[in-house]
Motif scaffolding. Structure first.
Motif, PDB file in Angstrom:
ATOM      1  N   LEU A 105       0.987  -1.316   0.034  1.00 42.95           N
ATOM      2  CA  LEU A 105       0.010   0.018  -0.006  1.00 42.95           C
ATOM      3  C   LEU A 105       0.755   1.334  -0.097  1.00 42.95           C
ATOM      4  N   LYS A 106       0.604   2.113  -0.847  1.00 42.52           N
ATOM      5  CA  LYS A 106       1.426   3.705  -0.997  1.00 42.52           C
ATOM      6  C   LYS A 106       0.526   4.549  -0.821  1.00 42.52           C
ATOM      7  N   ARG A 107       0.829   5.249   0.121  1.00 37.18           N
ATOM      8  CA  ARG A 107      -0.012   6.673   0.478  1.00 37.18           C
ATOM      9  C   ARG A 107       0.871   7.861   0.461  1.00 37.18           C
ATOM     10  N   GLY A 108       0.731   8.509  -0.627  1.00 39.54           N
ATOM     11  CA  GLY A 108       1.303  10.003  -0.672  1.00 39.54           C
ATOM     12  C   GLY A 108       0.537  10.998   0.157  1.00 39.54           C
ATOM     13  N   PRO A 109       1.068  12.393   0.363  1.00 35.54           N
ATOM     14  CA  PRO A 109       0.195  13.173   1.079  1.00 35.54           C
ATOM     15  C   PRO A 109      -1.413  13.630   0.620  1.00 35.54           C
ATOM     16  N   LEU A 110      -1.608  13.562  -0.310  1.00 32.84           N
ATOM     17  CA  LEU A 110      -2.864  13.836  -1.254  1.00 32.84           C
ATOM     18  C   LEU A 110      -3.689  12.571  -0.905  1.00 32.84           C
ATOM     19  N   GLU A 111      -3.273  11.419  -1.054  1.00 34.07           N
ATOM     20  CA  GLU A 111      -3.910  10.290  -0.744  1.00 34.07           C
ATOM     21  C   GLU A 111      -4.135  10.025   0.730  1.00 34.07           C
ATOM     22  N   ARG A 112      -3.314  10.477   1.638  1.00 37.29           N
ATOM     23  CA  ARG A 112      -3.716  10.315   3.123  1.00 37.29           C
ATOM     24  C   ARG A 112      -4.740  11.286   3.505  1.00 37.29           C
ATOM     25  N   HIS A 113      -4.639  12.400   2.793  1.00 34.71           N
ATOM     26  CA  HIS A 113      -5.734  13.677   2.923  1.00 34.71           C
ATOM     27  C   HIS A 113      -7.128  13.312   2.608  1.00 34.71           C
ATOM     28  N   PHE A 114      -7.264  12.314   1.629  1.00 35.67           N
ATOM     29  CA  PHE A 114      -8.623  12.103   1.095  1.00 35.67           C
ATOM     30  C   PHE A 114      -8.936  10.617   1.581  1.00 35.67           C
ATOM     31  N   GLY A 115      -7.959  10.050   2.415  1.00 35.59           N
ATOM     32  CA  GLY A 115      -8.221   8.588   3.075  1.00 35.59           C
ATOM     33  C   GLY A 115      -8.112   7.489   2.118  1.00 35.59           C
ATOM     34  N   LEU A 116      -7.208   7.677   1.113  1.00 35.64           N
ATOM     35  CA  LEU A 116      -7.267   6.715  -0.060  1.00 35.64           C
ATOM     36  C   LEU A 116      -5.586   6.319  -0.052  1.00 35.64           C
ATOM     37  N   ALA A 117      -5.684   4.934  -0.786  1.00 38.32           N
ATOM     38  CA  ALA A 117      -4.245   4.414  -0.934  1.00 38.32           C
ATOM     39  C   ALA A 117      -4.039   4.018  -2.322  1.00 38.32           C
ATOM     40  N   THR A 118      -2.664   3.622  -3.003  1.00 33.12           N
ATOM     41  CA  THR A 118      -2.607   3.076  -3.769  1.00 33.12           C
ATOM     42  C   THR A 118      -2.330   1.475  -3.659  1.00 33.12           C
ATOM     43  N   LEU A 119      -2.933   0.584  -4.211  1.00 35.23           N
ATOM     44  CA  LEU A 119      -2.657  -0.815  -3.916  1.00 35.23           C
ATOM     45  C   LEU A 119      -1.763  -1.252  -5.161  1.00 35.23           C
ATOM     46  N   VAL A 120      -0.806  -2.057  -4.653  1.00 34.71           N
ATOM     47  CA  VAL A 120       0.196  -2.517  -5.595  1.00 34.71           C
ATOM     48  C   VAL A 120       0.387  -3.865  -5.430  1.00 34.71           C
ATOM     49  N   VAL A 121      -0.041  -4.715  -6.544  1.00 30.83           N
ATOM     50  CA  VAL A 121      -0.057  -6.280  -6.378  1.00 30.83           C
ATOM     51  C   VAL A 121       1.164  -6.788  -7.154  1.00 30.83           C
ATOM     52  N   HIS A 122       2.063  -7.290  -6.525  1.00 33.50           N
ATOM     53  CA  HIS A 122       3.338  -8.014  -6.984  1.00 33.50           C
ATOM     54  C   HIS A 122       3.144  -9.555  -7.379  1.00 33.50           C
ATOM     55  N   THR A 123       3.340  -9.519  -8.663  1.00 35.74           N
ATOM     56  CA  THR A 123       3.260 -10.836  -9.092  1.00 35.74           C
ATOM     57  C   THR A 123       4.710 -11.477  -9.460  1.00 35.74           C
ATOM     58  N   ASP A 124       4.674 -13.047  -9.756  1.00 33.07           N
ATOM     59  CA  ASP A 124       5.840 -13.788  -9.791  1.00 33.07           C
ATOM     60  C   ASP A 124       6.457 -13.592 -11.326  1.00 33.07           C
TER      61      ASP A 124
END
Length: 140
Positions: A105-124
């Motif tokens: 989960l990545k959360r930049g300052p704007l995402e934290r402000h809006f209560g959001l996150a970026t989900l990164v799904v890593h595969t093999d």
């Protein structure tokens, strides 16, 4: 509020984030170019056209952000994770559960402000071995 066959839209708060980032993404460079051109050329007759061009770029960025928000969907089911975006050029990415290595989960300052996150799904896999979905609710 779910879409067809379990596809979920982004939360409404993501709309504000996409409008802000896309509007600024085109607006700030347009403003910088406008200031540089105005300081070099110093032609006052070009100022209204430059300001109009900057406004058009900001409006274009807002339009792109709204469309990105409106046509982005995600899916989590027994088979795995799915990400769909676009309308004219529809892109759908599916990650089977067996291929998932880990998630971030990545959360930049704007995402934290809006209560959001970026989900990164890593595969093999080696090619395109991660799928990132911006604008998801941080609680989910």
């Amino acid at each position: 509020m779910s879409d067809e066959a379990g596809w979920q839209p982004l939360p409404p708060r993501a709309r504000s984030l996409f409008l802000l980032t896309h509007g600024l993404g085109l607006g700030v460079p347009a403003l910088v170019v406008l200031v540089l051109v105005a300081s070099r050329v110093l032609r006052h007759d070009l100022a209204p056209a430059g300001a109009l061009a900057a406004l058009v770029l900001v409006a274009l960025g807002l339009w792109a952000g709204l469309r990105r928000y409106r046509y982005t969907r995600w899916l989590l089911d027994d088979a795995g994770f799915g990400y769909r975006r676009g309308r004219l050029w529809l892109t759908e990415t599916r990650v089977p559960r067996t291929r998932v290595q880990h998630v971030d989960l990545k959360r930049g300052p704007l995402e934290r402000h809006f209560g959001l996150a970026t989900l990164v799904v890593h595969t093999d896999g080696t090619r395109a071995s991660a799928v990132a979905v911006a604008g998801l609710d941080a609680g989910e």
